[in-house]
Enzyme design. Structure first.
Site, PDB file in Angstrom:
ATOM      1  N   ILE A 126       1.542   9.027  -8.089  1.00  0.00           N
ATOM      2  CA  ILE A 126       0.244   9.904  -7.137  1.00  0.00           C
ATOM      3  C   ILE A 126      -0.106   8.904  -5.860  1.00  0.00           C
ATOM      4  CG2 ILE A 126      -1.241   9.085  -8.710  1.00  0.00           C
ATOM      5  CD1 ILE A 126      -3.093  11.427  -7.571  1.00  0.00           C
ATOM      6  N   SER A 127       0.073   8.436  -4.809  1.00  0.00           N
ATOM      7  CA  SER A 127       0.043   8.005  -3.754  1.00  0.00           C
ATOM      8  C   SER A 127      -1.610   8.044  -3.699  1.00  0.00           C
ATOM      9  CB  SER A 127      -0.025   8.034  -2.703  1.00  0.00           C
ATOM     10  OG  SER A 127       1.517   8.946  -1.914  1.00  0.00           O
TER      11      SER A 127
END
Length: 243
Positions: free
Chosen positions: A90-91
């Site tokens: 997840i960025s």
């Protein structure tokens, strides 16, 4: 007495849930402050010094912890990427925020996303009033993201499992296109599906090197104008695009 005990337990659960929700909201506020500071520090490269009210409101609304695997949920509001399984992440919230703002989209617009991942980026865009069409090549991630988004009421997000190389032609043209994995080039189908005056945000470069976050704007003649913004590190795109 039994009914009173059940009532007390229910009230305790409601209070605990409310307290947790308030705590998570404060965590999101702190995270937004950190993102704002990083945006200001990189203003010369980004071209803006503050998050837009729409992006800030979306970051405050979307519960990032819901998109993070349970063992790492306590880390959800750190300004850093986190693993979500299958070699994907997840960025970093800062990156999600600036990519959302760089798209220049708002209520009623349509965006195509290559790389659903956890679904967090799509949720941020949906919270901004955007209709999102997103494709994830890892079936397990696509299924989990779809379930998470549906459970949280993000009905503006349409999730498909497959290779995002071909985009989503039946929903085109798109006002914005976002690619959430590093790619060596832009696939032509995505160029074709980008509307006139649309924007495409993509990290470009080899997977084992620092990449460039690039912003492409489509002019009235259909040509793309490129602007390199920031050095970034993303997981590599897979499927046909990465070959």
């Amino acid at each position: 007495m039994r009914n009173l005990g059940m009532l007390s337990a229910w009230i305790g659960l409601v209070l605990a849930t409310s307290a947790l929700a308030a705590e998570m909201s404060e965590e999101r506020k702190r995270l937004i402050g950190q993102i704002q500071a990083e945006v200001l520090a990189t203003a010369g490269e980004l071209g803006f010094a503050r998050l837009s009210p729409a992006v800030e409101a979306a970051l405050l609304k979307v519960e990032r912890h819901a998109f993070v695997p349970a063992p790492r949920r306590d880390l959800a509001y750190l300004n850093s990427p986190l693993p979500i399984g299958s070699g994907q992440t997840i960025s970093q919230p800062y990156i999600v925020a600036i990519m959302s703002q760089l798209l220049g989209v708002g209520p009623g617009d349509k965006v195509f996303e290559l790389g659903t991942g956890s679904g967090y980026q799509a949720a941020i865009l949906a919270a901004m009033g955007v209709e999102v069409y997103t494709v994830e090549i890892v079936p397990e991630l696509a299924e989990q993201a779809s379930k998470t988004l549906a459970s949280l009421g993000y009905d503006r997000v349409h999730v498909r499992s497959g290779d995002g190389w071909q985009g989503w032609p039946e929903a085109a043209p798109f006002d914005g296109i976002i690619v959430t994995a590093a790619a060596p080039r832009i696939p032509q189908p995505l160029v074709d599906q980008l509307a006139a005056d649309g924007r495409l945000v993509i990290p470009m470069g080899a997977p084992d090197r620092i990449q460039q976050l690039a912003l492409f704007s489509k002019d009235e003649h259909g040509a793309l104008v490129r602007e390199n913004l920031l050095p970034v590190r993303f997981v590599p795109v897979t499927g046909a695009m990465g070959q």
